[in-house]
Structures are given as C-alpha cells and as structure tokens.
Motif scaffolding. Structure first.
Motif, PDB file in Angstrom:
ATOM      1  N   SER A  38      -6.802   3.331  -1.942  1.00 41.75           N
ATOM      2  CA  SER A  38      -6.376   2.176  -2.731  1.00 41.75           C
ATOM      3  C   SER A  38      -5.043   2.434  -3.424  1.00 41.75           C
ATOM      4  O   SER A  38      -4.186   1.548  -3.489  1.00 41.75           O
ATOM      5  CB  SER A  38      -7.436   1.832  -3.782  1.00 41.75           C
ATOM      6  N   LEU A  39      -4.852   3.648  -3.919  1.00 36.97           N
ATOM      7  CA  LEU A  39      -3.570   4.006  -4.542  1.00 36.97           C
ATOM      8  C   LEU A  39      -2.432   3.980  -3.521  1.00 36.97           C
ATOM      9  O   LEU A  39      -1.331   3.501  -3.815  1.00 36.97           O
ATOM     10  CB  LEU A  39      -3.677   5.383  -5.199  1.00 36.97           C
ATOM     11  N   ILE A  40      -2.698   4.475  -2.325  1.00 37.02           N
ATOM     12  CA  ILE A  40      -1.682   4.459  -1.274  1.00 37.02           C
ATOM     13  C   ILE A  40      -1.338   3.019  -0.889  1.00 37.02           C
ATOM     14  O   ILE A  40      -0.165   2.672  -0.723  1.00 37.02           O
ATOM     15  CB  ILE A  40      -2.142   5.279  -0.054  1.00 37.02           C
ATOM     16  N   LEU A  41      -2.365   2.176  -0.756  1.00 34.67           N
ATOM     17  CA  LEU A  41      -2.123   0.766  -0.427  1.00 34.67           C
ATOM     18  C   LEU A  41      -1.298   0.076  -1.509  1.00 34.67           C
ATOM     19  O   LEU A  41      -0.396  -0.713  -1.201  1.00 34.67           O
ATOM     20  CB  LEU A  41      -3.448   0.029  -0.240  1.00 34.67           C
ATOM     21  N   THR A  42      -1.584   0.382  -2.754  1.00 40.52           N
ATOM     22  CA  THR A  42      -0.817  -0.211  -3.852  1.00 40.52           C
ATOM     23  C   THR A  42       0.631   0.266  -3.818  1.00 40.52           C
ATOM     24  O   THR A  42       1.562  -0.535  -3.980  1.00 40.52           O
ATOM     25  CB  THR A  42      -1.460   0.135  -5.208  1.00 40.52           C
ATOM     26  N   ASN A  43       0.832   1.543  -3.579  1.00 40.01           N
ATOM     27  CA  ASN A  43       2.192   2.079  -3.461  1.00 40.01           C
ATOM     28  C   ASN A  43       2.925   1.424  -2.286  1.00 40.01           C
ATOM     29  O   ASN A  43       4.104   1.071  -2.417  1.00 40.01           O
ATOM     30  CB  ASN A  43       2.152   3.593  -3.291  1.00 40.01           C
ATOM     31  N   ASP A  44       2.237   1.263  -1.157  1.00 40.39           N
ATOM     32  CA  ASP A  44       2.861   0.623   0.002  1.00 40.39           C
ATOM     33  C   ASP A  44       3.271  -0.814  -0.319  1.00 40.39           C
ATOM     34  O   ASP A  44       4.348  -1.267   0.071  1.00 40.39           O
ATOM     35  CB  ASP A  44       1.915   0.638   1.206  1.00 40.39           C
ATOM     36  N   LYS A  45       2.420  -1.540  -1.037  1.00 45.39           N
ATOM     37  CA  LYS A  45       2.744  -2.914  -1.426  1.00 45.39           C
ATOM     38  C   LYS A  45       3.977  -2.939  -2.326  1.00 45.39           C
ATOM     39  O   LYS A  45       4.879  -3.763  -2.142  1.00 45.39           O
ATOM     40  CB  LYS A  45       1.540  -3.539  -2.143  1.00 45.39           C
ATOM     41  N   LEU A  49       7.587  -4.688  -1.494  1.00 43.22           N
ATOM     42  CA  LEU A  49       8.208  -5.664  -2.399  1.00 43.22           C
ATOM     43  C   LEU A  49       9.621  -5.235  -2.787  1.00 43.22           C
ATOM     44  O   LEU A  49      10.534  -6.063  -2.852  1.00 43.22           O
ATOM     45  CB  LEU A  49       7.339  -5.851  -3.642  1.00 43.22           C
ATOM     46  N   LYS A  50       9.817  -3.940  -3.028  1.00 38.75           N
ATOM     47  CA  LYS A  50      11.165  -3.436  -3.335  1.00 38.75           C
ATOM     48  C   LYS A  50      12.109  -3.666  -2.157  1.00 38.75           C
ATOM     49  O   LYS A  50      13.252  -4.077  -2.353  1.00 38.75           O
ATOM     50  CB  LYS A  50      11.115  -1.939  -3.661  1.00 38.75           C
ATOM     51  N   ALA A  51      11.618  -3.390  -0.958  1.00 41.57           N
ATOM     52  CA  ALA A  51      12.446  -3.587   0.233  1.00 41.57           C
ATOM     53  C   ALA A  51      12.784  -5.061   0.421  1.00 41.57           C
ATOM     54  O   ALA A  51      13.902  -5.403   0.825  1.00 41.57           O
ATOM     55  CB  ALA A  51      11.727  -3.041   1.460  1.00 41.57           C
ATOM     56  N   ILE A  53      13.122  -7.280  -1.941  1.00 43.58           N
ATOM     57  CA  ILE A  53      14.110  -7.655  -2.963  1.00 43.58           C
ATOM     58  C   ILE A  53      15.510  -7.203  -2.554  1.00 43.58           C
ATOM     59  O   ILE A  53      16.480  -7.933  -2.723  1.00 43.58           O
ATOM     60  CB  ILE A  53      13.718  -7.052  -4.332  1.00 43.58           C
ATOM     61  N   THR A  54      15.614  -5.998  -1.997  1.00 43.29           N
ATOM     62  CA  THR A  54      16.924  -5.480  -1.609  1.00 43.29           C
ATOM     63  C   THR A  54      17.357  -5.954  -0.228  1.00 43.29           C
ATOM     64  O   THR A  54      18.472  -5.660   0.201  1.00 43.29           O
ATOM     65  CB  THR A  54      16.923  -3.941  -1.624  1.00 43.29           C
ATOM     66  N   GLY A  55      16.487  -6.673   0.475  1.00 44.60           N
ATOM     67  CA  GLY A  55      16.829  -7.196   1.794  1.00 44.60           C
ATOM     68  C   GLY A  55      16.693  -6.190   2.919  1.00 44.60           C
ATOM     69  O   GLY A  55      17.199  -6.406   4.013  1.00 44.60           O
ATOM     70  N   GLU A  56      16.030  -5.075   2.650  1.00 50.88           N
ATOM     71  CA  GLU A  56      15.828  -4.053   3.677  1.00 50.88           C
ATOM     72  C   GLU A  56      14.629  -4.402   4.546  1.00 50.88           C
ATOM     73  O   GLU A  56      13.751  -5.168   4.154  1.00 50.88           O
ATOM     74  CB  GLU A  56      15.579  -2.689   3.026  1.00 50.88           C
ATOM     75  N   ASN A  57      14.607  -3.812   5.729  1.00 53.88           N
ATOM     76  CA  ASN A  57      13.451  -3.937   6.614  1.00 53.88           C
ATOM     77  C   ASN A  57      12.725  -2.599   6.592  1.00 53.88           C
ATOM     78  O   ASN A  57      13.206  -1.622   7.148  1.00 53.88           O
ATOM     79  CB  ASN A  57      13.898  -4.298   8.035  1.00 53.88           C
ATOM     80  N   LEU A  58      11.575  -2.562   5.942  1.00 55.78           N
ATOM     81  CA  LEU A  58      10.839  -1.312   5.753  1.00 55.78           C
ATOM     82  C   LEU A  58       9.656  -1.248   6.705  1.00 55.78           C
ATOM     83  O   LEU A  58       8.864  -2.185   6.802  1.00 55.78           O
ATOM     84  CB  LEU A  58      10.343  -1.200   4.306  1.00 55.78           C
ATOM     85  N   ASN A  59       9.557  -0.150   7.422  1.00 59.22           N
ATOM     86  CA  ASN A  59       8.376   0.129   8.233  1.00 59.22           C
ATOM     87  C   ASN A  59       7.615   1.255   7.565  1.00 59.22           C
ATOM     88  O   ASN A  59       8.167   2.316   7.297  1.00 59.22           O
ATOM     89  CB  ASN A  59       8.761   0.540   9.658  1.00 59.22           C
ATOM     90  N   LEU A  60       6.353   1.001   7.296  1.00 58.79           N
ATOM     91  CA  LEU A  60       5.521   2.002   6.651  1.00 58.79           C
ATOM     92  C   LEU A  60       5.079   3.059   7.655  1.00 58.79           C
ATOM     93  O   LEU A  60       5.053   2.810   8.858  1.00 58.79           O
ATOM     94  CB  LEU A  60       4.299   1.338   6.017  1.00 58.79           C
ATOM     95  N   GLY A  61       4.718   4.218   7.149  1.00 63.49           N
ATOM     96  CA  GLY A  61       4.271   5.309   8.015  1.00 63.49           C
ATOM     97  C   GLY A  61       2.992   4.982   8.763  1.00 63.49           C
ATOM     98  O   GLY A  61       2.676   5.609   9.770  1.00 63.49           O
ATOM     99  N   CYS A  62       2.245   3.995   8.276  1.00 64.61           N
ATOM    100  CA  CYS A  62       0.986   3.630   8.950  1.00 64.61           C
ATOM    101  C   CYS A  62       1.161   2.450   9.898  1.00 64.61           C
ATOM    102  O   CYS A  62       0.176   1.903  10.389  1.00 64.61           O
ATOM    103  CB  CYS A  62      -0.107   3.356   7.929  1.00 64.61           C
ATOM    104  N   ASP A  63       2.386   2.056  10.165  1.00 64.21           N
ATOM    105  CA  ASP A  63       2.658   1.056  11.206  1.00 64.21           C
ATOM    106  C   ASP A  63       2.714   1.795  12.533  1.00 64.21           C
ATOM    107  O   ASP A  63       3.763   2.262  12.962  1.00 64.21           O
ATOM    108  CB  ASP A  63       3.983   0.339  10.923  1.00 64.21           C
TER     109      ASP A  63
END
Length: 162
Positions: A38-45, A49-51, A53-63
């Motif tokens: 749950s902590l990891i999921l919250t951090n990923d969220k 959201l940060k990405a 806001i900055t207009g970046e395209n973020l791929n998470l390690g679990c994709d």
C-alpha cells in the motif's frame, strides 16, 4: 490448609492458555506485507501526479507488459473510488491490523468487541478487494503487481479472522 496456586508461564515465551499468538504472528506478517504494498502504491500515485504536473511521461517499474501495468491501474477511476487513492485506506487499515497482530503475538487477549471490529473490517476489506479485482480485470483491463500483493494478503486475513 494450603493456599490455592495458580499456574503461571515459566517464561515470557510460554504459550498462555487461550491466547491467540499464532493468529497475531500471522496478522502481523500479512498486514506488514500488505502495508508495504500500500505504501508503494501510494508513492507510485504521488510520482505519477508529479510527472503529470511537470508534463513528463513516467513509466513505473511495475509496468511490465501489455497486461501488467501499475500506472494504468493507479490512474484509473477505480483506484480512487472515494475521491482519494484507495491505497490510503490500505495504509490505515493494515497499520491498525499490524498493531493488533503484534498485541496478539505478545499473548494479550483482546476483548470481544475488538474481534468483532476486526471481522467487520475484514468483511469490508474482502468486499473491496473483490470489487477491485473485478474492476481491474474486466473494466480497466490491466493487473497491478502491488495490488495483487494486497489481494493475496487480504484473502487469508479474511479467512483466518472469519
């Protein structure tokens, strides 16, 4: 005439009659694993959201593939069913369950109302997990490994408490 004697454990680690130490250890372990997910999921969220806001395209390690993608699940409407990330519910619920598991593991008996409250929480938790499983598989179309960790911990928690 002799004074009545009461049997007391010979050490702190002896099994106290009627204690639920095994359940406590089990709950402490499973809830700590689910809490970590749950902590990891919250951090990923937060990172997504940060990405955004900055207009970046973020791929998470679990994709990982076309069917396994945390970012697709975490950004879905179902991942914020109550207007905030569902993982925040997991952080609170699994923290409480971890605490109660540690208390049980020490050999302390809990009052009946606490057991009933844990059961009520387990019923709500399994209902939420079942709904999220359905939504993830049939509506969102992606699986999230961290969500599956929470699911795989919640199911035996429900069984043991029930």
């Amino acid at each position: 005439m002799t004074a009545p004697t009461t049997e007391e454990p010979t050490s702190d680690f002896d099994e106290v009659p009627g204690s639920d130490r095994g359940i406590g250890i089990f709950l402490a372990f499973t809830s700590s694993v689910a809490l970590a997910a749950s902590l990891i999921l919250t951090n990923d969220k937060i990172e997504l959201l940060k990405a955004e806001i900055t207009g970046e395209n973020l791929n998470l390690g679990c994709d990982l593939s076309a069917w396994v993608s945390c970012s697709q699940v975490v950004t879905s409407d179902q991942a914020s069913a109550f207007g905030f990330p569902n993982s925040l519910i997991g952080i609170v619920a699994f923290s409480v369950l971890l605490t109660l598991g540690v208390v049980l593991a020490t050999g302390i008996s809990l009052p009946r109302w606490m057991w009933l409250s844990m059961e009520a929480g387990a019923v709500l938790g399994i209902a939420g997990v079942t709904w999220l499983q359905y939504e993830s598989i049939y509506q969102v179309g992606y699986l999230c490994p961290w969500c599956m960790v929470v699911w795989s911990m919640m199911i035996p928690i429900f069984v043991v408490l029930t």
